[in-house]
Design a protein around this motif. Structure first.
Motif, PDB file in Angstrom:
ATOM      1  N   GLY A   1       0.814  -1.202   0.000  1.00  0.00           N
ATOM      2  CA  GLY A   1       0.000   0.000   0.000  1.00  0.00           C
ATOM      3  C   GLY A   1       0.854   1.262   0.000  1.00  0.00           C
ATOM      4  O   GLY A   1       2.080   1.216  -0.002  1.00  0.00           O
ATOM      5  N   SER A   2       0.192   2.391   0.010  1.00  0.00           N
ATOM      6  CA  SER A   2       0.891   3.677  -0.013  1.00  0.00           C
ATOM      7  C   SER A   2       0.962   4.262   1.387  1.00  0.00           C
ATOM      8  O   SER A   2       0.043   4.116   2.188  1.00  0.00           O
ATOM      9  CB  SER A   2       0.179   4.663  -0.942  1.00  0.00           C
ATOM     10  N   MET A   3       2.088   4.910   1.660  1.00  0.00           N
ATOM     11  CA  MET A   3       2.265   5.650   2.908  1.00  0.00           C
ATOM     12  C   MET A   3       2.414   7.122   2.570  1.00  0.00           C
ATOM     13  O   MET A   3       3.114   7.483   1.617  1.00  0.00           O
ATOM     14  CB  MET A   3       3.513   5.167   3.652  1.00  0.00           C
ATOM     15  N   HIS A   4       1.756   7.972   3.365  1.00  0.00           N
ATOM     16  CA  HIS A   4       1.824   9.413   3.135  1.00  0.00           C
ATOM     17  C   HIS A   4       2.303  10.073   4.425  1.00  0.00           C
ATOM     18  O   HIS A   4       1.621  10.032   5.450  1.00  0.00           O
ATOM     19  CB  HIS A   4       0.457   9.965   2.737  1.00  0.00           C
ATOM     20  N   PHE A   5       3.502  10.660   4.349  1.00  0.00           N
ATOM     21  CA  PHE A   5       4.081  11.346   5.489  1.00  0.00           C
ATOM     22  C   PHE A   5       3.908  12.850   5.296  1.00  0.00           C
ATOM     23  O   PHE A   5       4.208  13.382   4.220  1.00  0.00           O
ATOM     24  CB  PHE A   5       5.570  11.033   5.616  1.00  0.00           C
ATOM     25  N   ASP A   6       3.434  13.518   6.323  1.00  0.00           N
ATOM     26  CA  ASP A   6       3.318  14.978   6.311  1.00  0.00           C
ATOM     27  C   ASP A   6       4.338  15.554   7.281  1.00  0.00           C
ATOM     28  O   ASP A   6       4.372  15.170   8.458  1.00  0.00           O
ATOM     29  CB  ASP A   6       1.907  15.414   6.718  1.00  0.00           C
ATOM     30  N   LEU A   7       5.144  16.489   6.788  1.00  0.00           N
ATOM     31  CA  LEU A   7       6.232  17.067   7.568  1.00  0.00           C
ATOM     32  C   LEU A   7       5.943  18.547   7.786  1.00  0.00           C
ATOM     33  O   LEU A   7       5.757  19.295   6.820  1.00  0.00           O
ATOM     34  CB  LEU A   7       7.549  16.883   6.806  1.00  0.00           C
ATOM     35  N   GLU A   8       5.869  18.955   9.048  1.00  0.00           N
ATOM     36  CA  GLU A   8       5.645  20.356   9.390  1.00  0.00           C
ATOM     37  C   GLU A   8       7.004  21.002   9.676  1.00  0.00           C
ATOM     38  O   GLU A   8       7.738  20.569  10.573  1.00  0.00           O
ATOM     39  CB  GLU A   8       4.749  20.470  10.625  1.00  0.00           C
ATOM     40  N   LEU A   9       7.341  22.057   8.922  1.00  0.00           N
ATOM     41  CA  LEU A   9       8.615  22.748   9.053  1.00  0.00           C
ATOM     42  C   LEU A   9       8.395  24.187   9.478  1.00  0.00           C
ATOM     43  O   LEU A   9       7.405  24.820   9.077  1.00  0.00           O
ATOM     44  CB  LEU A   9       9.386  22.741   7.725  1.00  0.00           C
ATOM     45  N   THR A  10       9.334  24.703  10.258  1.00  0.00           N
ATOM     46  CA  THR A  10       9.329  26.127  10.608  1.00  0.00           C
ATOM     47  C   THR A  10      10.694  26.706  10.249  1.00  0.00           C
ATOM     48  O   THR A  10      11.712  26.287  10.796  1.00  0.00           O
ATOM     49  CB  THR A  10       9.062  26.334  12.106  1.00  0.00           C
ATOM     50  N   ALA A  11      10.704  27.651   9.304  1.00  0.00           N
ATOM     51  CA  ALA A  11      11.942  28.282   8.859  1.00  0.00           C
ATOM     52  C   ALA A  11      12.066  29.657   9.515  1.00  0.00           C
ATOM     53  O   ALA A  11      11.112  30.448   9.516  1.00  0.00           O
ATOM     54  CB  ALA A  11      11.961  28.421   7.343  1.00  0.00           C
ATOM     55  N   ALA A  12      13.253  29.947  10.065  1.00  0.00           N
ATOM     56  CA  ALA A  12      13.490  31.241  10.707  1.00  0.00           C
ATOM     57  C   ALA A  12      13.910  32.311   9.699  1.00  0.00           C
ATOM     58  O   ALA A  12      13.882  33.503  10.010  1.00  0.00           O
ATOM     59  CB  ALA A  12      14.550  31.102  11.793  1.00  0.00           C
ATOM     60  N   ARG A  13      14.310  31.885   8.522  1.00  0.00           N
ATOM     61  CA  ARG A  13      14.735  32.812   7.471  1.00  0.00           C
ATOM     62  C   ARG A  13      14.441  32.179   6.126  1.00  0.00           C
ATOM     63  O   ARG A  13      14.057  31.012   6.050  1.00  0.00           O
ATOM     64  CB  ARG A  13      16.234  33.097   7.588  1.00  0.00           C
ATOM     65  N   ARG A  14      14.602  32.941   5.081  1.00  0.00           N
ATOM     66  CA  ARG A  14      14.445  32.363   3.745  1.00  0.00           C
ATOM     67  C   ARG A  14      15.640  31.455   3.457  1.00  0.00           C
ATOM     68  O   ARG A  14      16.789  31.812   3.699  1.00  0.00           O
ATOM     69  CB  ARG A  14      14.346  33.449   2.673  1.00  0.00           C
ATOM     70  N   ILE A  15      15.338  30.282   2.925  1.00  0.00           N
ATOM     71  CA  ILE A  15      16.373  29.309   2.562  1.00  0.00           C
ATOM     72  C   ILE A  15      16.242  29.092   1.055  1.00  0.00           C
ATOM     73  O   ILE A  15      15.246  28.529   0.583  1.00  0.00           O
ATOM     74  CB  ILE A  15      16.181  27.999   3.337  1.00  0.00           C
ATOM     75  N   PRO A  16      17.224  29.551   0.269  1.00  0.00           N
ATOM     76  CA  PRO A  16      17.053  29.598  -1.193  1.00  0.00           C
ATOM     77  C   PRO A  16      16.865  28.233  -1.849  1.00  0.00           C
ATOM     78  O   PRO A  16      16.063  28.092  -2.773  1.00  0.00           O
ATOM     79  CB  PRO A  16      18.340  30.284  -1.679  1.00  0.00           C
ATOM     80  N   GLN A  17      17.617  27.220  -1.413  1.00  0.00           N
ATOM     81  CA  GLN A  17      17.524  25.937  -2.108  1.00  0.00           C
ATOM     82  C   GLN A  17      17.755  24.805  -1.112  1.00  0.00           C
ATOM     83  O   GLN A  17      18.651  24.876  -0.269  1.00  0.00           O
ATOM     84  CB  GLN A  17      18.557  25.862  -3.228  1.00  0.00           C
ATOM     85  N   LEU A  18      16.930  23.754  -1.245  1.00  0.00           N
ATOM     86  CA  LEU A  18      16.952  22.681  -0.256  1.00  0.00           C
ATOM     87  C   LEU A  18      17.004  21.315  -0.909  1.00  0.00           C
ATOM     88  O   LEU A  18      16.511  21.111  -2.027  1.00  0.00           O
ATOM     89  CB  LEU A  18      15.678  22.725   0.608  1.00  0.00           C
ATOM     90  N   LEU A  19      17.570  20.365  -0.176  1.00  0.00           N
ATOM     91  CA  LEU A  19      17.390  18.943  -0.429  1.00  0.00           C
ATOM     92  C   LEU A  19      16.539  18.395   0.710  1.00  0.00           C
ATOM     93  O   LEU A  19      16.843  18.634   1.890  1.00  0.00           O
ATOM     94  CB  LEU A  19      18.728  18.204  -0.454  1.00  0.00           C
ATOM     95  N   LEU A  20      15.480  17.688   0.368  1.00  0.00           N
ATOM     96  CA  LEU A  20      14.592  17.090   1.366  1.00  0.00           C
ATOM     97  C   LEU A  20      14.727  15.579   1.281  1.00  0.00           C
ATOM     98  O   LEU A  20      14.565  15.004   0.199  1.00  0.00           O
ATOM     99  CB  LEU A  20      13.147  17.503   1.104  1.00  0.00           C
ATOM    100  N   GLY A  21      15.034  14.943   2.386  1.00  0.00           N
ATOM    101  CA  GLY A  21      15.280  13.504   2.366  1.00  0.00           C
ATOM    102  C   GLY A  21      14.406  12.744   3.335  1.00  0.00           C
ATOM    103  O   GLY A  21      13.947  13.262   4.351  1.00  0.00           O
ATOM    104  N   ILE A  22      14.177  11.480   3.021  1.00  0.00           N
ATOM    105  CA  ILE A  22      13.486  10.545   3.902  1.00  0.00           C
ATOM    106  C   ILE A  22      14.313   9.270   3.951  1.00  0.00           C
ATOM    107  O   ILE A  22      14.900   8.854   2.936  1.00  0.00           O
ATOM    108  CB  ILE A  22      12.042  10.246   3.419  1.00  0.00           C
ATOM    109  N   HIS A  23      14.409   8.653   5.123  1.00  0.00           N
ATOM    110  CA  HIS A  23      15.124   7.380   5.243  1.00  0.00           C
ATOM    111  C   HIS A  23      14.305   6.458   6.138  1.00  0.00           C
ATOM    112  O   HIS A  23      13.804   6.860   7.188  1.00  0.00           O
ATOM    113  CB  HIS A  23      16.543   7.567   5.787  1.00  0.00           C
ATOM    114  N   ILE A  24      14.163   5.222   5.696  1.00  0.00           N
ATOM    115  CA  ILE A  24      13.368   4.211   6.405  1.00  0.00           C
ATOM    116  C   ILE A  24      14.319   3.124   6.882  1.00  0.00           C
ATOM    117  O   ILE A  24      15.148   2.619   6.109  1.00  0.00           O
ATOM    118  CB  ILE A  24      12.281   3.638   5.486  1.00  0.00           C
TER     119      ILE A  24
END
Length: 526
Positions: free
Chosen positions: A279-302
């Motif tokens: 089946g499918s898993m759906h993860f929701d990630l709540e982030l709080t940034a203190a400043r503008r961050i121009p470019q990101l890599l977002l990762g998940i590891h199981i």
């Protein structure tokens, strides 16, 4: 007495369900350290030793024994028993009051039916949980469980007598003293209450009919329990040490990063903590940034229950580099297919800032969501009525559900290969060679399939789980050579790639990890 290094011994705490074993395991870990004592494990005896024996001095587990494998002479064994009727009632009401109907692999409704009927409605799936659990557990150390009841009881008793520490639940202090002496630990902490049943009647408060039914189902266990009490009473009292001999040892903490620039406020799994395999898993990630961050890599590891990496990916691998985040709160979502064997897993998350001269970890949490993957329940039909249909046949071959552990062989692709256009599907002719000793079945719950990985020129996978191509219904026999094909979806983006054509057994392993030689092809997608 000066303390030596961390305790080096080899001990298995055979944790029988609802005997206080979770509290004992936590007591051990607090006293000796997480580097000495394993977390709780469910595993077969030899697999437990093979997978975890090199990591921990003390293994705490719900152990299952196969046929007459005996105890490992390199290990000492300890266990704790509880009066059988009291233990079963605790187990039944633990299922009923601590869990919902969707948990425990569908056992909760069966428990409710059993209790509501005073034990008359006993489903076959529930029987091992309420009938002679102790004897069926210990008798398989020296036998295979098919012997007559008196022989199973004798085998169970003979195995139990070889345990270095045997305790009973109502004499817990004596058991802990003996266990502490075996471990050469004097200043062990107080025992905590863990995994207590929310609500349950006492053994004297259930109906006479239910009590009579439980007594009927547990004649062997009642005899073994009395023998266990005698074993515990016959052994000399443990000598009390004045000081612990071994140092407390904690495992190194998992890698973790927290910065003031960005914080992961919350990670949730929409499907809660139980997932059906495939089946499918759906993860929701709540982030709080203190400043503008121009470019990101977002990762998940199981990771699996042993802490091994099962799967990891970041947005760069997926060709979806995050443009950036403004200061404030944000929600990001991951969708992952649970193509995993049954078991316990954790999901962790990482946020990395991409800089002109490198990268900087902004937030990294090794484990934020725990979940369990379960095999799908068998469907019993359609419509609003249950007609309890049965399939009766003498001609059907047996369903093969064996996991392949060694798969020598190779895959050879025919050339020339077609020029590939992005996002198109192609069929590549191949020759499959089977050099192993087991038939590769193309059907059943664990079929063998052909598939592929797409790798970038630097070897990083961009598509790991390729389209599956079934084998012929008859499968592939040992020594057979098969002219077949692999269906392949071309990559989504143009460029140079390496195509790895291979085979796998679903929910078990990719064959290149089992001695198989895949076909590796350099290709250009346009």
């Amino acid at each position: 007495m000066p303390q030596l290094k961390a305790y080096p011994g080899r001990i298995i705490f055979d944790h029988l369900p609802k005997t206080g074993g979770s509290a004992v395991a936590r007591w051990l870990a607090r006293g000796m350290g997480s580097g000495c004592v394993s977390p709780h494990i469910d595993d077969e005896h030899q697999s437990l030793i093979r997978r975890h024996g090199g990591q921990y001095s003390v293994l705490c587990a719900h152990v299952s024994y196969l046929k007459a494998e005996g105890l490992d002479p390199r290990y000492s064994y300890a266990t704790l028993l509880r009066e059988p009727i009291d233990r079963i009632l605790s187990s039944l009401y633990f299922a009923l009051t601590n869990h919902g109907d969707h948990q425990l692999w569908g056992l909760v409704p069966l428990v409710r039916r059993f209790l509501d009927s005073d034990g008359a409605d006993l489903a076959e799936r529930l029987l091992p949980h309420v009938s002679n659990t102790y004897v069926e557990h210990f008798c398989r150390i020296d036998g295979d469980g098919t012997e007559d009841p008196p022989t199973r009881l004798r085998n169970a008793l003979a195995a139990l007598q070889r345990y270095e520490v045997v305790g009973v639940y109502d004499q817990l202090e004596s058991f802990l003293a003996s266990f502490g002496a075996l471990l050469e630990q004097a200043d062990m902490p107080q025992l905590e209450r863990v995994n207590a049943t929310v609500s349950r009647p006492g053994a004297a408060q259930v109906s006479p009919a239910l009590r009579a039914r439980l007594l009927e189902l547990n004649q062997l266990d009642l005899q073994l329990y009395q023998a266990a009490r005698a074993i515990a009473a016959s052994r000399p009292a443990a000598a009390t040490a004045t000081a612990s001999r071994w140092q407390h040892f904690e495992r190194a903490p998992a890698y973790s990063v927290q910065t003031g620039d960005l914080a992961i406020a919350q990670a949730t799994l929409r499907e809660h903590d139980e997932i059906t395999a495939g089946g499918s898993m759906h993860f929701d990630l709540e982030l709080t940034a203190a400043r503008r961050i121009p470019q990101l890599l977002l990762g998940i590891h199981i990771k699996d229950s042993d802490g091994r990496l099962v799967y990891g990916v970041h947005s760069g691998m997926l060709g979806a580099l995050q443009d950036g985040l403004d200061a404030g709160r944000h929600r990001l979502s991951y969708s992952v297919t649970a193509a995993l064997p049954a078991g316990r897993y954790t999901a962790g998350f990482a946020v990395v800032e991409v800089l002109k001269d490198g990268q900087r970890d902004l937030a990294w949490h090794d484990s934020l969501c725990a979940f369990e993957v379960q095999l799908p329940a068998a469907s019993v039909g359609m419509g609003y009525a249950d007609l309890s249909a049965q399939l009766l046949t003498n001609a059907a071959p047996p369903v093969v559900d064996a996991a392949i552990r060694h798969a020598p062989g190779a895959l050879l692709a025919h050339t020339p290969l077609p020029a590939m256009r992005c996002k198109h599907r192609y069929r590549i002719a191949v020759d499959l060679r089977h050099d192993g000793a087991e038939t590769w079945h193309g059907d059943g719950p664990r079929p063998v399939m052909l598939s592929y990985h797409w790798l970038r020129p630097d070897g990083v996978p961009c598509v790991y789980d390729g389209v599956r191509t079934p084998l012929p219904a008859a499968g592939v026999a040992p020594g057979e050579r098969l002219a077949w094909h692999v269906d392949v979806d071309a990559p989504a983006a143009p460029g140079a790639y390496q195509l790895v054509l291979t085979a796998l057994q679903e929910n078990v392993a990719w064959f290149e990890n089992l001695g198989f030689e895949p076909a590796r092809l350099a290709l250009q997608a346009a």
